[in-house]
Design a protein around this motif. Structure first.
Motif, PDB file in Angstrom:
ATOM      1  N   HIS A 107      79.994  48.067 101.215  1.00 51.00           N
ATOM      2  CA  HIS A 107      80.241  49.657 101.298  1.00 51.00           C
ATOM      3  C   HIS A 107      78.858  50.454 100.883  1.00 51.00           C
ATOM      4  O   HIS A 107      78.352  50.098 100.115  1.00 51.00           O
ATOM      5  CB  HIS A 107      81.071  49.969 100.170  1.00 51.00           C
ATOM      6  N   ARG A 108      78.938  51.777 101.275  1.00 50.81           N
ATOM      7  CA  ARG A 108      77.695  52.533 100.751  1.00 50.81           C
ATOM      8  C   ARG A 108      78.293  53.174  99.638  1.00 50.81           C
ATOM      9  O   ARG A 108      79.434  53.280  99.600  1.00 50.81           O
ATOM     10  CB  ARG A 108      77.524  53.905 101.834  1.00 50.81           C
ATOM     11  N   LEU A 113      74.092  49.810  98.267  1.00 51.15           N
ATOM     12  CA  LEU A 113      75.071  49.295  98.837  1.00 51.15           C
ATOM     13  C   LEU A 113      75.976  48.412  97.922  1.00 51.15           C
ATOM     14  O   LEU A 113      75.002  47.958  97.076  1.00 51.15           O
ATOM     15  CB  LEU A 113      74.594  48.217  99.870  1.00 51.15           C
ATOM     16  N   LEU A 296      81.421  49.822 106.719  1.00 51.56           N
ATOM     17  CA  LEU A 296      80.212  50.521 107.181  1.00 51.56           C
ATOM     18  C   LEU A 296      80.354  51.299 108.584  1.00 51.56           C
ATOM     19  O   LEU A 296      79.618  52.011 108.786  1.00 51.56           O
ATOM     20  CB  LEU A 296      79.144  49.720 107.238  1.00 51.56           C
ATOM     21  N   GLU A 315      72.292  52.131 109.854  1.00 52.59           N
ATOM     22  CA  GLU A 315      72.225  51.586 108.365  1.00 52.59           C
ATOM     23  C   GLU A 315      71.016  50.803 107.995  1.00 52.59           C
ATOM     24  O   GLU A 315      70.998  49.611 108.104  1.00 52.59           O
ATOM     25  CB  GLU A 315      73.479  50.854 107.780  1.00 52.59           C
ATOM     26  N   ARG A 317      69.442  49.936 105.647  1.00 52.90           N
ATOM     27  CA  ARG A 317      69.350  49.176 104.329  1.00 52.90           C
ATOM     28  C   ARG A 317      70.043  47.868 104.648  1.00 52.90           C
ATOM     29  O   ARG A 317      70.044  46.930 103.860  1.00 52.90           O
ATOM     30  CB  ARG A 317      70.066  49.777 103.161  1.00 52.90           C
TER      31      ARG A 317
END
Length: 353
Positions: A107-108, A113, A296, A315, A317
């Motif tokens: 999850h963000r 994260l 996500l 995303e 990351r």
């Protein structure tokens, strides 16, 4: 252990791709953890069929930093030998693997994260997903599949030919898995091998080394805007490992075209021809095991996650490693994952600095 924990990088998956990434992250001095859902080292190699062999000799099937030792009496090592090598690799480089830990979702969470697992939560700046495909077998939508009264299983459930001795078995699939399992069953079972198109065997002197070179050359050509070389697909579909070669040369690997539907007792072709079967083995491939990334919401049209190299476009990351050519040439293989793992680790280090 439960509770919230923090690290710079979380690698999801402790198979060959996760270990290769860990090797390079360790060399760069980064803080990371590898979360593996399996109870023991070895990744998917612990769960394959008994006769599975690598496509290349041990020295050409190695992860970065350590050559795989040869297996006595075998030119092409078997799956237990590979699993033992991965266990030794993990121990040799003191990679921080925690298992069994199942990742439930990524999850963000602000600038980080959040990785939710069945044994607690990790907060991290980067996630490398390296879960592979073995855990998500693909079954095609074939008419009448629910009507068949015999046994149906996928490649992941097949173990040994003795389980089907004297039985009528249909193997579906014209790739390496289908050919190897068909060769396994060709002697003591009443085998029907079904392929979508006529099987294409690679030349007998071609193994995983040549396949890796072909995949790498294709990726280089595409990156440089040159003509597509066709890569591995231009050479053929099936590596003629010794058991496949022997069954083929004895005339035991004759393929039939794909049938149009399943019946209660077997299968039927478009012209009305039928074949009875006690079991159908679907060697029809896999899909990337990415359900842990669902929170996500990265999937685009047709379920694809866009990447540049291994880095996810929407995303940055998150990195995807080892899922096939779309995350690095031959990255789903032992020899092929080293280079994209190295490049990923370097990118991660740059982003963290």
């Amino acid at each position: 252990m439960t509770g919230d924990r923090h690290t710079q990088v979380v690698i999801v998956g402790g198979g060959q791709s996760g270990l290769a990434a860990g090797y390079h992250l360790r060399r760069l001095g980064l803080d990371f953890v590898i979360l593996d859902a399996q109870s023991d080292p070895g990744g998917a190699w612990r769960h394959t069929w008994d006769s599975l062999r690598l496509f290349s000799p041990a020295a050409f099937s190695s992860l970065p930093g350590r050559l795989m030792p040869p297996q006595r009496g075998e030119e092409y090592p078997d799956a237990p030998h590979v699993a033992a090598y991965l266990r030794d690799y993990e121990k040799r480089y003191e990679l921080p693997v925690e298992r069994p830990v199942r990742v439930l979702g990524v999850h963000r969470d602000g600038g980080l994260l959040r990785v939710e697992t069945d044994s607690g939560t990790w907060h991290t700046r980067v996630v490398i997903s390296a879960t592979g495909t073995w855990w998500r077998p693909f079954l095609p939508a074939v008419r009448g599949r629910a009507d068949f009264g015999g046994r149906q299983l996928h490649t992941v459930e097949y173990r040994r030919p003795q389980d089907f001795a004297g039985r009528r078995v249909i193997v579906v699939g014209g790739g390496n898995s289908g050919a190897q399992i068909a060769a396994d069953l060709a002697y003591d079972s009443e085998l029907t091998w079904v392929t979508q198109r006529p099987p294409r065997f690679l030349a007998d002197d071609i193994d995983g080394r040549a396949l890796f070179d072909a995949a790498t050359a294709r990726r280089r050509a595409l990156d440089e805007g040159r003509t597509d070389t066709g890569g591995v697909a231009s050479l053929g579909d099936i590596v003629a490992v010794p058991p496949v070669r022997e069954a083929r040369d004895r005339g035991l690997l004759k393929a039939s075209p794909m049938f149009s539907r399943l019946t209660r007792d077997g299968v039927e072709w478009a012209d009305g021809t039928r074949a009875e079967a006690d079991a159908i083995i679907w060697s029809t491939g896999f899909r990337p095991a990415l359900s842990h990334l669902a929170p996500l919401q990265l999937r685009g049209r047709r379920g694809h996650i866009a990447v540049e190299g291994t880095r996810v476009v929407n995303e940055p990351r998150l990195y995807l490693l080892g899922y096939g050519d779309w995350t690095g040439p031959a990255s789903a293989t032992l020899i092929g994952v080293g280079r994209p793992a190295r490049d990923t680790a370097r990118q991660v280090a740059e982003s963290l600095s």
